[in-house]
Motif scaffolding. Structure first.
Motif, PDB file in Angstrom:
ATOM      1  N   ALA A   1      -0.123   4.572 -13.950  1.00  0.00           N
ATOM      2  CA  ALA A   1      -0.864   5.618 -14.652  1.00  0.00           C
ATOM      3  C   ALA A   1      -2.314   5.192 -14.770  1.00  0.00           C
ATOM      4  O   ALA A   1      -2.613   4.002 -14.880  1.00  0.00           O
ATOM      5  CB  ALA A   1      -0.268   5.881 -16.032  1.00  0.00           C
ATOM      6  N   ALA A   2      -3.207   6.148 -14.743  1.00  0.00           N
ATOM      7  CA  ALA A   2      -4.644   5.861 -14.862  1.00  0.00           C
ATOM      8  C   ALA A   2      -5.297   6.962 -15.676  1.00  0.00           C
ATOM      9  O   ALA A   2      -4.954   8.149 -15.555  1.00  0.00           O
ATOM     10  CB  ALA A   2      -5.295   5.762 -13.483  1.00  0.00           C
ATOM     11  N   ARG A   3      -6.220   6.549 -16.495  1.00  0.00           N
ATOM     12  CA  ARG A   3      -6.946   7.490 -17.349  1.00  0.00           C
ATOM     13  C   ARG A   3      -8.230   7.938 -16.654  1.00  0.00           C
ATOM     14  O   ARG A   3      -8.936   7.127 -16.050  1.00  0.00           O
ATOM     15  CB  ARG A   3      -7.295   6.796 -18.663  1.00  0.00           C
ATOM     16  CG  ARG A   3      -7.880   7.723 -19.698  1.00  0.00           C
ATOM     17  CD  ARG A   3      -6.807   8.522 -20.386  1.00  0.00           C
ATOM     18  NE  ARG A   3      -7.416   9.355 -21.448  1.00  0.00           N
ATOM     19  CZ  ARG A   3      -7.202  10.645 -21.557  1.00  0.00           C
ATOM     20  NH1 ARG A   3      -6.400  11.253 -20.699  1.00  0.00           N
ATOM     21  NH2 ARG A   3      -7.754  11.327 -22.532  1.00  0.00           N
ATOM     22  N   THR A   4      -8.519   9.237 -16.714  1.00  0.00           N
ATOM     23  CA  THR A   4      -9.767   9.771 -16.191  1.00  0.00           C
ATOM     24  C   THR A   4     -10.568  10.362 -17.351  1.00  0.00           C
ATOM     25  O   THR A   4     -10.116  10.368 -18.495  1.00  0.00           O
ATOM     26  CB  THR A   4      -9.513  10.850 -15.129  1.00  0.00           C
ATOM     27  OG1 THR A   4      -8.921  11.996 -15.756  1.00  0.00           O
ATOM     28  CG2 THR A   4      -8.568  10.340 -14.047  1.00  0.00           C
ATOM     29  N   SER A   5     -11.737  10.894 -17.047  1.00  0.00           N
ATOM     30  CA  SER A   5     -12.588  11.440 -18.103  1.00  0.00           C
ATOM     31  C   SER A   5     -12.016  12.709 -18.712  1.00  0.00           C
ATOM     32  O   SER A   5     -12.350  13.073 -19.843  1.00  0.00           O
ATOM     33  CB  SER A   5     -13.982  11.730 -17.543  1.00  0.00           C
ATOM     34  OG  SER A   5     -13.891  12.648 -16.459  1.00  0.00           O
TER      35      SER A   5
ATOM     36  N   LEU B   1       0.064  -2.724  -2.327  1.00  0.00           N
ATOM     37  CA  LEU B   1      -1.133  -2.152  -1.700  1.00  0.00           C
ATOM     38  C   LEU B   1      -1.424  -0.759  -2.240  1.00  0.00           C
ATOM     39  O   LEU B   1      -2.561  -0.451  -2.619  1.00  0.00           O
ATOM     40  CB  LEU B   1      -0.934  -2.090  -0.184  1.00  0.00           C
ATOM     41  CG  LEU B   1      -2.000  -1.286   0.565  1.00  0.00           C
ATOM     42  CD1 LEU B   1      -3.219  -2.146   0.814  1.00  0.00           C
ATOM     43  CD2 LEU B   1      -1.453  -0.729   1.866  1.00  0.00           C
ATOM     44  N   LEU B   2      -0.400   0.093  -2.300  1.00  0.00           N
ATOM     45  CA  LEU B   2      -0.607   1.457  -2.770  1.00  0.00           C
ATOM     46  C   LEU B   2      -1.011   1.481  -4.242  1.00  0.00           C
ATOM     47  O   LEU B   2      -1.909   2.239  -4.642  1.00  0.00           O
ATOM     48  CB  LEU B   2       0.656   2.282  -2.552  1.00  0.00           C
ATOM     49  CG  LEU B   2       0.588   3.738  -3.025  1.00  0.00           C
ATOM     50  CD1 LEU B   2      -0.519   4.491  -2.301  1.00  0.00           C
ATOM     51  CD2 LEU B   2       1.917   4.439  -2.833  1.00  0.00           C
ATOM     52  N   LEU B   3      -0.365   0.648  -5.064  1.00  0.00           N
ATOM     53  CA  LEU B   3      -0.710   0.623  -6.479  1.00  0.00           C
ATOM     54  C   LEU B   3      -2.145   0.142  -6.689  1.00  0.00           C
ATOM     55  O   LEU B   3      -2.864   0.667  -7.549  1.00  0.00           O
ATOM     56  CB  LEU B   3       0.271  -0.277  -7.236  1.00  0.00           C
ATOM     57  CG  LEU B   3       1.684   0.281  -7.397  1.00  0.00           C
ATOM     58  CD1 LEU B   3       2.596  -0.751  -8.042  1.00  0.00           C
ATOM     59  CD2 LEU B   3       1.666   1.558  -8.232  1.00  0.00           C
ATOM     60  N   GLY B   4      -2.570  -0.846  -5.904  1.00  0.00           N
ATOM     61  CA  GLY B   4      -3.951  -1.310  -6.006  1.00  0.00           C
ATOM     62  C   GLY B   4      -4.935  -0.221  -5.627  1.00  0.00           C
ATOM     63  O   GLY B   4      -5.969  -0.037  -6.292  1.00  0.00           O
TER      64      GLY B   4
ATOM     65  N   ALA C   1      -8.916   3.876  -7.331  1.00  0.00           N
ATOM     66  CA  ALA C   1      -9.537   5.160  -6.994  1.00  0.00           C
ATOM     67  C   ALA C   1      -9.160   6.306  -7.911  1.00  0.00           C
ATOM     68  O   ALA C   1      -9.800   7.360  -7.864  1.00  0.00           O
ATOM     69  CB  ALA C   1      -9.162   5.539  -5.565  1.00  0.00           C
ATOM     70  N   ALA C   2      -8.140   6.141  -8.761  1.00  0.00           N
ATOM     71  CA  ALA C   2      -7.646   7.270  -9.555  1.00  0.00           C
ATOM     72  C   ALA C   2      -8.727   7.858 -10.451  1.00  0.00           C
ATOM     73  O   ALA C   2      -8.774   9.077 -10.673  1.00  0.00           O
ATOM     74  CB  ALA C   2      -6.446   6.841 -10.391  1.00  0.00           C
ATOM     75  N   HIS C   3      -9.612   7.016 -10.981  1.00  0.00           N
ATOM     76  CA  HIS C   3     -10.657   7.508 -11.884  1.00  0.00           C
ATOM     77  C   HIS C   3     -11.980   7.771 -11.157  1.00  0.00           C
ATOM     78  O   HIS C   3     -12.945   8.219 -11.772  1.00  0.00           O
ATOM     79  CB  HIS C   3     -10.902   6.497 -13.007  1.00  0.00           C
ATOM     80  CG  HIS C   3     -11.433   5.180 -12.519  1.00  0.00           C
ATOM     81  ND1 HIS C   3     -10.632   4.256 -11.880  1.00  0.00           N
ATOM     82  CD2 HIS C   3     -12.674   4.633 -12.555  1.00  0.00           C
ATOM     83  CE1 HIS C   3     -11.354   3.201 -11.559  1.00  0.00           C
ATOM     84  NE2 HIS C   3     -12.591   3.397 -11.952  1.00  0.00           N
TER      85      HIS C   3
ATOM     86  N   ALA D   1      -5.708  11.942  -0.269  1.00  0.00           N
ATOM     87  CA  ALA D   1      -6.223  11.641   1.062  1.00  0.00           C
ATOM     88  C   ALA D   1      -6.664  10.181   1.152  1.00  0.00           C
ATOM     89  O   ALA D   1      -6.439   9.509   2.173  1.00  0.00           O
ATOM     90  CB  ALA D   1      -7.391  12.566   1.396  1.00  0.00           C
ATOM     91  N   TYR D   2      -7.269   9.674   0.081  1.00  0.00           N
ATOM     92  CA  TYR D   2      -7.679   8.266   0.054  1.00  0.00           C
ATOM     93  C   TYR D   2      -6.465   7.340   0.091  1.00  0.00           C
ATOM     94  O   TYR D   2      -6.465   6.326   0.812  1.00  0.00           O
ATOM     95  CB  TYR D   2      -8.503   8.010  -1.205  1.00  0.00           C
ATOM     96  CG  TYR D   2      -8.874   6.555  -1.411  1.00  0.00           C
ATOM     97  CD1 TYR D   2      -9.957   5.990  -0.748  1.00  0.00           C
ATOM     98  CD2 TYR D   2      -8.126   5.745  -2.264  1.00  0.00           C
ATOM     99  CE1 TYR D   2     -10.289   4.660  -0.933  1.00  0.00           C
ATOM    100  CE2 TYR D   2      -8.444   4.408  -2.448  1.00  0.00           C
ATOM    101  CZ  TYR D   2      -9.528   3.869  -1.790  1.00  0.00           C
ATOM    102  OH  TYR D   2      -9.855   2.550  -1.958  1.00  0.00           O
ATOM    103  N   LEU D   3      -5.416   7.674  -0.670  1.00  0.00           N
ATOM    104  CA  LEU D   3      -4.215   6.834  -0.688  1.00  0.00           C
ATOM    105  C   LEU D   3      -3.525   6.828   0.678  1.00  0.00           C
ATOM    106  O   LEU D   3      -3.057   5.786   1.153  1.00  0.00           O
ATOM    107  CB  LEU D   3      -3.239   7.330  -1.759  1.00  0.00           C
ATOM    108  CG  LEU D   3      -3.722   7.254  -3.202  1.00  0.00           C
ATOM    109  CD1 LEU D   3      -2.676   7.828  -4.147  1.00  0.00           C
ATOM    110  CD2 LEU D   3      -4.075   5.832  -3.593  1.00  0.00           C
ATOM    111  N   ASP D   4      -3.468   7.987   1.311  1.00  0.00           N
ATOM    112  CA  ASP D   4      -2.873   8.051   2.645  1.00  0.00           C
ATOM    113  C   ASP D   4      -3.671   7.199   3.636  1.00  0.00           C
ATOM    114  O   ASP D   4      -3.098   6.468   4.445  1.00  0.00           O
ATOM    115  CB  ASP D   4      -2.823   9.505   3.121  1.00  0.00           C
ATOM    116  CG  ASP D   4      -2.226   9.627   4.514  1.00  0.00           C
ATOM    117  OD1 ASP D   4      -0.996   9.480   4.648  1.00  0.00           O
ATOM    118  OD2 ASP D   4      -2.995   9.852   5.477  1.00  0.00           O
TER     119      ASP D   4
END
Length: 353
Positions: free
Chosen positions: A148-152, A175-178, A183-185, A195-198
């Protein structure tokens, strides 16, 4: 516990001394150190083995005063010494193995904490709980993942499953979790994030030594964005089992209207990502999970009926809900899963004014 082998030796000595001359119970003394080795270490096992030798000597003295330590008694004493020594060596090796296993478990637990970091109990207007069930008895982590990641403006979550097993799947999950945490935020939209994760997974497969896995290694994942100020969920499902929302005792399956291919197949499939939006109101419970849950089988081969089971439960707190689900799932499969399973339960709380 040590009283059992000692009582056995005393009983053997007394009965052997009082028994007729043609009855010999001395060979039963070997059971005393054997029993001790099942629960004790090398020192106690060696002590009981020495006491067994003494007990055999006492039998020889009390039974054959005219011929002390006959060839029969000498053979039994030698056998006790050999068996006792072997059991002591066995206990030493077992303790060494136990220490190695403890160290391996410590490393595995540390790796789990680094790769699968515990989710916060509260994040924004959400209350969360997570659960990881490993199929292997000694395993702590596998190819299933969540974060989970928090964004604005809200919270982003991912749950996924790497194709395959073993350390390779653990590396792909890490790798995917890193990439997600980095990038999540930062990515403005969920489409850009996926698209970035892929691309991250594809780049990893393009590294030297990994090219033979292209098209064979991929990661199914459901990535969701939950805004703080809106009662909705935005989701992109990349070949993953659909999440479920439990609302007033009814289950809604969040089937994707625009499903995407699993992560890592972007170069082959050239996907065009689209958002799917669903309601997620105050008091609702959102369940993200991997296929290890719905593909769990009982003794008759029947799959675990997740949607049917959770409609009967009254727990609304994520911790209590997952505790009930874990117990029910393990009861269904008889205590051992055939595949790893990861779950996240999320409850939307009222937004403070």
């Amino acid at each position: 516990m040590v009283s059992i082998p000692i009582a056995l030796m005393v009983a053997v000595v007394v009965i052997d001394v009082l028994a007729p001359p043609d009855i010999h119970l001395g060979p039963l003394l070997v059971a005393a150190p054997a029993i001790t080795a099942s629960f004790a270490g090398p020192w106690l096992t060696g002590l009981v083995g020495a006491l067994a030798v003494v007990a055999q000597a006492i039998i020889a003295v009390l039974r054959d005063r005219d011929e002390l330590f006959s060839a029969n008694h000498q053979a039994q004493i030698i056998a006790l010494i050999l068996v006792g020594s072997s059991l002591v060596i066995f206990c030493v090796l077992r303790e060494r193995r136990a220490r190695e296993l403890t160290q391996v478990r410590y490393v595995a637990e540390t790796a789990q904490r680094l790769v699968l970091r515990p989710l916060p109990k509260h994040i924004g207007p959400l209350r969360l709980a997570s659960l990881y069930l490993a199929a292997e008895a000694e395993a702590q982590i596998g190819g299933d993942l969540y974060a989970a990641a928090r964004t604005s403006s809200g919270t982003r979550l991912i749950v996924g499953d790497v194709r395959g097993k073993g350390m390779t799947s653990v590396g792909d999950a890490a790798l995917l979790l890193g990439a997600f945490r980095a990038a999540a935020h930062r990515q403005a939209t969920l489409i850009e994030l996926v698209a970035y994760l892929d691309g991250s997974v594809c780049w990893n497969l393009a590294e030297p030594g990994e090219t033979d896995q292209a098209g064979e290694t991929f990661i199914t994942a459901a990535i969701v964005d939950i805004p703080d100020e809106d009662v909705r969920i935005d989701m992109i499902n990349c070949g993953h089992p659909p999440p479920m929302v439990l609302r007033n005792g009814r289950v809604t399956t969040l089937d994707a209207y625009h499903p995407a291919p699993p992560l890592g197949l972007g170069e082959l499939a050239q996907p065009s990502y689209h958002l799917d939006t669903f309601k997620f109101e105050v008091g609702d419970l959102l369940l993200l999970y991997t296929d290890g849950v719905i593909e769990a089988r009982d003794a008759t081969g029947a799959f675990y009926p997740l949607a049917e089971r959770i409609t009967r439960w009254t727990e609304s707190h994520p911790d209590a809900f997952l505790h009930h689900l874990r117990r029910d799932l393990l009861d269904h499969v008889g205590g051992r899963l055939g595949d790893d399973a990861a779950l996240i339960a999320i409850e939307r709380l009222p937004t403070p004014t």
